[in-house]
Write a protein that holds these residues in place. Sequence first.
Motif, PDB file in Angstrom:
ATOM      1  N   ARG A 196       0.820  -1.205   0.000  1.00 25.63           N
ATOM      2  CA  ARG A 196       0.000   0.000   0.000  1.00 25.63           C
ATOM      3  C   ARG A 196       0.858   1.260   0.000  1.00 25.63           C
ATOM      4  NH1 ARG A 196      -3.724  -3.131   3.086  1.00 25.63           N
ATOM      5  NH2 ARG A 196      -2.645  -2.639   5.054  1.00 25.63           N
ATOM      6  N   SER A 197       2.014   1.182   0.620  1.00 25.61           N
ATOM      7  CA  SER A 197       2.875   2.362   0.673  1.00 25.61           C
ATOM      8  C   SER A 197       3.632   2.593  -0.625  1.00 25.61           C
ATOM      9  CB  SER A 197       3.872   2.230   1.827  1.00 25.61           C
ATOM     10  OG  SER A 197       4.799   1.185   1.573  1.00 25.61           O
TER      11      SER A 197
ATOM     12  N   HIS B  87       3.418   4.956  -5.913  1.00 22.20           N
ATOM     13  CA  HIS B  87       4.641   5.434  -6.549  1.00 22.20           C
ATOM     14  C   HIS B  87       5.047   4.522  -7.707  1.00 22.20           C
ATOM     15  CE1 HIS B  87       4.988   8.099  -3.107  1.00 22.20           C
ATOM     16  NE2 HIS B  87       4.829   7.035  -2.323  1.00 22.20           N
ATOM     17  N   PHE B  88       4.849   3.218  -7.521  1.00 23.30           N
ATOM     18  CA  PHE B  88       5.191   2.257  -8.572  1.00 23.30           C
ATOM     19  C   PHE B  88       4.304   2.456  -9.798  1.00 23.30           C
ATOM     20  CE2 PHE B  88       4.625  -2.084 -10.411  1.00 23.30           C
ATOM     21  CZ  PHE B  88       5.903  -2.227 -10.916  1.00 23.30           C
TER      22      PHE B  88
ATOM     23  N   PHE C 299       5.558   2.523 -13.693  1.00 25.98           N
ATOM     24  CA  PHE C 299       5.434   1.230 -14.375  1.00 25.98           C
ATOM     25  C   PHE C 299       4.634   1.374 -15.661  1.00 25.98           C
ATOM     26  CE2 PHE C 299       3.166  -2.850 -15.013  1.00 25.98           C
ATOM     27  CZ  PHE C 299       4.279  -3.655 -15.239  1.00 25.98           C
ATOM     28  N   ASP C 300       5.173   0.798 -16.747  1.00 29.62           N
ATOM     29  CA  ASP C 300       4.529   0.858 -18.059  1.00 29.62           C
ATOM     30  C   ASP C 300       4.040  -0.543 -18.431  1.00 29.62           C
ATOM     31  OD1 ASP C 300       3.676   1.182 -20.617  1.00 29.62           O
ATOM     32  OD2 ASP C 300       5.603   1.886 -21.422  1.00 29.62           O
TER      33      ASP C 300
ATOM     34  N   ALA D 296       2.613  -7.327 -16.042  1.00 33.30           N
ATOM     35  CA  ALA D 296       1.414  -6.611 -15.622  1.00 33.30           C
ATOM     36  C   ALA D 296       0.242  -7.565 -15.434  1.00 33.30           C
ATOM     37  CB  ALA D 296       1.057  -5.542 -16.655  1.00 33.30           C
ATOM     38  N   ARG D 297       0.056  -8.465 -16.394  1.00 37.61           N
ATOM     39  CA  ARG D 297      -1.090  -9.379 -16.328  1.00 37.61           C
ATOM     40  C   ARG D 297      -0.929 -10.426 -15.228  1.00 37.61           C
ATOM     41  NH1 ARG D 297      -0.805 -12.695 -20.987  1.00 37.61           N
ATOM     42  NH2 ARG D 297      -0.265 -14.483 -19.656  1.00 37.61           N
ATOM     43  N   VAL D 298       0.190 -11.143 -15.270  1.00 36.71           N
ATOM     44  CA  VAL D 298       0.401 -12.240 -14.322  1.00 36.71           C
ATOM     45  C   VAL D 298       0.592 -11.714 -12.903  1.00 36.71           C
ATOM     46  CG1 VAL D 298       1.914 -14.166 -13.717  1.00 36.71           C
ATOM     47  CG2 VAL D 298       1.354 -13.716 -16.120  1.00 36.71           C
TER      48      VAL D 298
END
Length: 265
Positions: A203-204, A208-209, A213-214, A222-224
Amino acid sequence: MAGIATPPGGDPARTMELLWGGGTVPVSRPRRGKPGLTLDRIVDAAISLADAEGLDAVSMRRLGAELGAGAMSLYTHVPGKTELVDVMTDRVLSTLHAARDDSADPIAGWRDRLAAAARAYFELLRAHPWMLGIITLSRPVLGPGAMAKYERDLAAVEGLGLSDLEMDSVVALLDSFVAGAARAAAEAAARVATGDDDSEWWRSIAPHFEKVFDPDRFPFAARVGTVAGEHHNAAFAPNHAFEFGLARLLDGIGALIRDGGRSLE
């Protein structure tokens, strides 16, 4: 064979005496109102202390205080920490029990026997996480507890058509996997114990990620990653990882058995 060993520097002859009961160890005269000092009491106290505070907390001075005895009196029973840790680990290993198998056909129950042995060892290491810092496959403790474990693990794959070398390799592979899984579980438990929960960490860091993240650049991640994270409610689930890995490892051993072994000759 696989096992657990302590750093070099101890007395091998004295260690064998302590492990197998071949030495003539004096028994301290008990103080008034207190039980006498024995090797068993020292080892039990050391295991309890290591379980609670880690192996670094185990010292002759601290054990003497716990047992109401002077540190020097402990040396009449065990020459040093190296030998003591050998006895501690073997004592813990001696608490493992063989998985029951009522099948007359050794092939029919091999998978259940190995799975039960792996789960018992996994839970043992989780209950005594200090052991994870001294696990080694190359210099095992050669005590009755370790020998009994090795014997039982080998018995689980006896009569399956594997060579002796393959039997030893299967047991070593299983021990190595369990140790790695237990280490990951211990690290996760330690974070929870200190209030550093994985869900709080996510949560922290998530806001920011997500900014950097693209998902188009890393579509599989992203999917898995999303599916796994939602399923486990964490980036990593130790118990799931253990059970999944154990099943795949047993699948591989099963393939070796079906092929008739002899893969290492």
